[in-house]
Design an enzyme around this catalytic site. Structure first.
Site, short mmCIF file in Angstrom:
data_model
loop_
_atom_site.label_atom_id
_atom_site.label_comp_id
_atom_site.label_asym_id
_atom_site.label_seq_id
_atom_site.Cartn_x
_atom_site.Cartn_y
_atom_site.Cartn_z
N LYS A 43 0.84 -1.21 0.00
CA LYS A 43 0.00 0.00 0.00
C LYS A 43 0.87 1.25 0.00
CE LYS A 43 -3.92 0.12 2.37
NZ LYS A 43 -5.02 -0.19 1.46
N ALA A 68 -12.93 5.35 0.02
CA ALA A 68 -12.30 6.56 0.56
C ALA A 68 -11.51 6.09 1.78
CB ALA A 68 -13.33 7.60 0.94
N GLY A 70 -8.32 6.71 2.31
CA GLY A 70 -7.57 7.88 2.79
C GLY A 70 -6.09 7.63 3.04
N CYS A 127 -4.15 10.09 -6.24
CA CYS A 127 -5.21 9.71 -5.32
C CYS A 127 -6.10 10.92 -5.00
CB CYS A 127 -4.63 9.17 -4.03
SG CYS A 127 -5.91 8.57 -2.95
N ASN A 189 -5.49 5.49 -11.95
CA ASN A 189 -6.07 5.35 -10.61
C ASN A 189 -7.61 5.33 -10.70
OD1 ASN A 189 -6.39 5.42 -7.77
ND2 ASN A 189 -4.51 6.57 -7.57
N THR A 190 -8.26 5.53 -9.55
CA THR A 190 -9.72 5.50 -9.47
C THR A 190 -10.33 6.82 -9.95
OG1 THR A 190 -9.64 6.31 -7.21
CG2 THR A 190 -9.67 3.92 -7.52
N GLY A 213 -12.88 -0.98 -10.30
CA GLY A 213 -13.55 -2.20 -10.76
C GLY A 213 -14.06 -2.08 -12.17
N GLY A 240 -10.33 -2.26 -13.58
CA GLY A 240 -11.31 -3.25 -14.01
C GLY A 240 -10.74 -4.52 -14.60
N GLY A 261 -6.69 -4.79 -8.98
CA GLY A 261 -7.05 -4.23 -7.68
C GLY A 261 -8.34 -4.80 -7.15
#
Lengths: 298, 262
Positions: A43, A68, A70, A127, A189-190, A213, A240, A261
Site C-alpha cells: 500500500k 475513501a 484515505g 489519489c 487510478n480510481t 472495478g 477493471g 485491484g
C-alpha cells in the site's frame, strides 16, 4: 510454459500481472503464493504515520467499488524498518508506492529508498482522497512535472507514475512526466464518485471516493489507448482487470503489463489465476508475453 | 486471559451448498468443509460470495457455527448482500475464503455471554463450543419487548438456540442491560452486541473491573487485512482494522451510544 516475462523500462518482471497499490498486502500470502506475481506492490506509504479516513470507507456501487480509505500509512521510517523486510522474503520484484503533499516530500521518500533493493518506485500522483485537500498532482502537467523532476534528482531508481482519470488533459500530464524523467506510467487510478443510501445519506464518511472495478475499465482502457499514442513510456494498464480478456484488452490498447485491484478483493487469487490463464493463452499460440506488447504509433 | 492467535493459512475455494435455511430472519448455510476449515473455532468466520449473476461483488463475513466434516454458517439478513445470500439454493456453488479471524479463548471457568439478535452467530457459536466442551456458561440475551412486555417470536427462537447448548439463559430487556450485568457480576464476559448495548456493558465492566472479550463488526471487503476498510475506533485513539481479530479486549474499543455496530 510460455515466457511470461516483460520489461518495463529497465525493470524485468517475471510476468505482466502485478497488484494495484492499495489493494494488496502481506495478508494475501495467507491465501496464495505471492512469489508468483509479477511484482509486489505494498500500500502507498506516506512520509508520516496517518490513520486515513473515518469509516465507512468502502461501498459497492454500480458493479464496482467506491473507496475513501484515505491512504492510512505507518510512515516512511516504520515502513522501511518493519514493513518492507517482510516483502523481501518472497523474492518477487518489489515496487514501493509513495505519495506526499509536496514535491519535496516525494523526493525525500525516493531518496530513502536507496539501497533497499526494490525494483521501482510508484509515484502515486493521483489519489483523490488526500486529507490535505486541493488538486491532486496528477491532474495538471505542471505539478506532476515538479514531483517527477524532484524525485528524479533524488534517486536513480525507476519512477513509475500513476495517472488519474480525473484529469481533463491526461495526455499532457503524461508528456510532462516523460519530459521530466519518469520511466513508466500506470494508467490509471480510481475515478471520483459518490453513492447514497436509501435515506439520502452518503454511503462513505468522506462523502466522495474513488470508483474502481469493472465500471472503470472502458474509461481507463481508452486513456491507455490515448496515452500510448502520445508518449513512448511503457504503460501498466489498471482499472477493471479481472479476466484474461481484460488483460488482453489493455495489451491491445498499448499496455506492457496490467495491475489488478478490485478483483483481488472479490476473489483473492485472481492474479494467480490470471497468470495461469495468460500462460495457457500464450502457450497455445506459441507466443511470449513480450509479443503482446505492441506499442501504438497511430 | 490472553487473546488467541489467528490461523496463518487461509483457503479460497468454491464449495457446494447442501442446505440453506431461513428462520426468524436468521440465515444458515450448510456446506462441505474444506480440510483447512475443519478445525475452525467459535469467533472465526468465512467470507462467502455468491457466484450467481447479479450477486454482490464482495463476499460477506458469515460466522462459523459448526465446523468438522460439514460447515454450518450463520448470518443475519441485514443488507443487499445478505438478502442475496438468503436466496441461495441447495446445489448452488459459492466462493469461500477462510477461516478468518481470531477465535474466542475457551477458559475452564464460567463465562457469561452477552449478546443480541444482530450478533447472534458469534455468541451462539461460542455457547455451542462451550456446551460441547462441558464448560459452565451463562447467557444474557437481550431484546426489546413490546409495550405489554412480550418479546418477538424471533427472540424466543434464539433463546431456545442458546438453551439447547446447555447454557443458563436470561432474557433481558436491552434497556436494562447495565442493571442486569451489575446484578450478575460475571467473572468473565464474552460479548457480541450493538454499540448501544456494548457501551453500557463496557461501562459496568470498567467500574466493576470485569475482564472480557467482545466480537466487533464492521463492513468488510478482503478479510485478510489488506484493504483496510473494516476499521473501528479504539480508546487509545487509534483506528484499527478488525477483520484479523475481530475478538478484542472488552475494554479496548469505543462504542457509540445508540450505534448499530458492536
Amino acid at each position: 510454459m510460455a515466457d511470461l516475462s516483460v520489461t518495463i523500462g529497465s525493470v524485468r518482471l517475471p510476468n505482466p500481472v502485478i497488484p494495484a497499490s492499495g489493494t494488496f498486502g502481506i495478508g494475501h500470502a495467507r491465501v496464495m503464493d505471492i512469489s508468483r506475481l509479477g511484482a509486489l506492490v505494498p500500500k502507498t506509504v506516506m512520509p508520516e504515520a496517518r490513520t486515513g479516513h473515518p469509516p465507512p470507507r468502502l461501498t459497492e456501487a454500480a458493479g464496482g467499488l467506491i473507496n475513501a480509505i484515505g491512504i492510512p500509512s505507518v510512515g516512511i521510517e516504520a515502513f522501511l524498518a518493519d514493513v518492507l523486510p517482510a516483502y523481501r522474503a518472497f523474492g518477487a520484484p518489489i515496487v514501493v508506492s509513495v505519495s506526499a503533499d509536496t514535491a519535496e516530500a516525494f523526493a525525500m521518500m525516493c531518496a530513502a529508498m536507496a539501497d533497499t533493493g526494490i525494483a521501482a518506485i510508484e509515484l502515486n500522483l493521483s489519489c483523490p482522497n488526500l486529507e490535505a485537500g486541493g488538486r491532486a498532482f496528477a491532474l495538471d502537467p505542471g505539478p506532476a512535472a515538479d514531483v517527477v523532476r524532484a524525485c528524479r534528482a533524488a534517486t536513480g531508481l525507476p519512477l513509475w507514475c500513476k495517472l488519474s482519470p480525473n484529469s481533463g488533459i491526461p495526455g499532457q500530464v503524461a508528456e510532462a512526466i516523460e519530459a521530466n524523467g519518469g520511466d513508466a506510467l500506470i494508467v490509471a487510478n480510481t475515478m471520483l464518485a459518490i453513492a447514497f443510501d436509501k435515506e439520502g445519506n452518503p454511503r462513505l464518511a468522506n462523502r466522495t471516493g474513488g470508483m474502481s472495478g469493472l465500471p472503470l475499465k472502458p474509461i481507463n482502457l481508452r486513456l491507455t489507448d490515448e496515452i500510448a499514442r502520445r508518449v513512448a513510456l511503457p504503460i501498466i494498464g489498471c482499472g477493471g482487470v479481472a479476466t484474461l480478456q481484460d488483460a488482453l484488452d489493455y495489451f491491445a490498447a498499448g499496455a506492457s503489463a496490467v495491475a489488478i485491484g478490485t478483483a483481488t478483493l472479490s476473489r483473492p487469487t485472481t492474479m494467480v489465476h490470471l497468470i495461469d490463464a495468460l500462460d495457457a493463452h500464450l502457450t497455445e499460440r506459441g507466443l511470449a508475453a513480450q509479443d503482446l506488447v505492441r506499442r501504438r504509433t497511430t | 486471559m490472553r487473546l488467541v492467535d489467528i490461523q496463518d493459512k487461509v483457503v479460497e475455494v468454491d464449495v457446494t451448498v447442501h442446505e440453506a435455511r431461513i428462520e426468524h430472519g436468521v440465515g444458515r448455510l450448510f456446506l462441505s468443509a474444506p480440510p483447512e476449515i475443519r478445525a475452525a473455532r467459535a469467533g472465526q468466520y468465512v467470507m462467502i460470495r455468491s457466484l450467481r449473476a447479479g450477486g454482490p461483488l464482495l463476499g460477506r463475513p458469515l460466522t462459523i457455527l459448526h465446523s468438522g466434516g460439514h460447515l454450518e454458517l450463520m448470518y443475519n439478513i441485514v443488507g443487499e448482500g445478505t438478502r442475496h445470500l438468503s436466496t441461495t439454493l441447495p446445489g448452488e456453488v459459492v466462493q469461500l475464503v477462510g477461516p478468518l479471524g481470531r477465535p474466542f479463548a475457551l477458559p475452564d471457568t464460567e463465562v457469561t455471554i452477552i449478546g443480541d439478535a444482530g450478533h447472534v452467530g458469534t455468541t451462539l457459536s461460542l455457547a455451542r463450543e462451550r456446551g460441547e466442551a462441558k464448560r459452565p456458561t451463562r447467557v444474557i440475551f437481550t431484546g426489546t419487548p413490546d409495550a405489554a412486555g412480550v418479546y418477538p417470536a424471533a427472540i424466543h427462537f434464539l433463546v431456545g438456540e442458546f438453551e439447547a447448548t446447555g447454557a443458563t439463559v436470561d432474557l433481558v430487556d436491552e434497556r436494562t442491560i447495565a442493571e442486569a450485568v451489575e446484578t450478575a457480576r460475571p467473572a468473565l464476559i464474552a460479548a457480541g452486541a450493538s454499540d448501544g448495548i456494548m457501551a453500557k456493558v463496557q461501562a459496568v465492566a470498567d467500574r466493576l473491573a470485569i475482564p472480557g472479550f467482545v466480537a466487533l463488526q464492521a463492513p468488510m471487503a478482503c478479510g485478510v487485512g489488506v484493504c483496510q476498510a473494516c476499521v473501528r475506533h479504539f480508546r487509545d485513539g487509534a483506528m484499527r482494522i478488525i477483520c484479523e481479530t475481530p475478538i478484542v479486549d472488552l475494554a479496548a474499543p469505543v462504542f457509540a451510544e445508540g450505534g448499530r455496530h458492536g
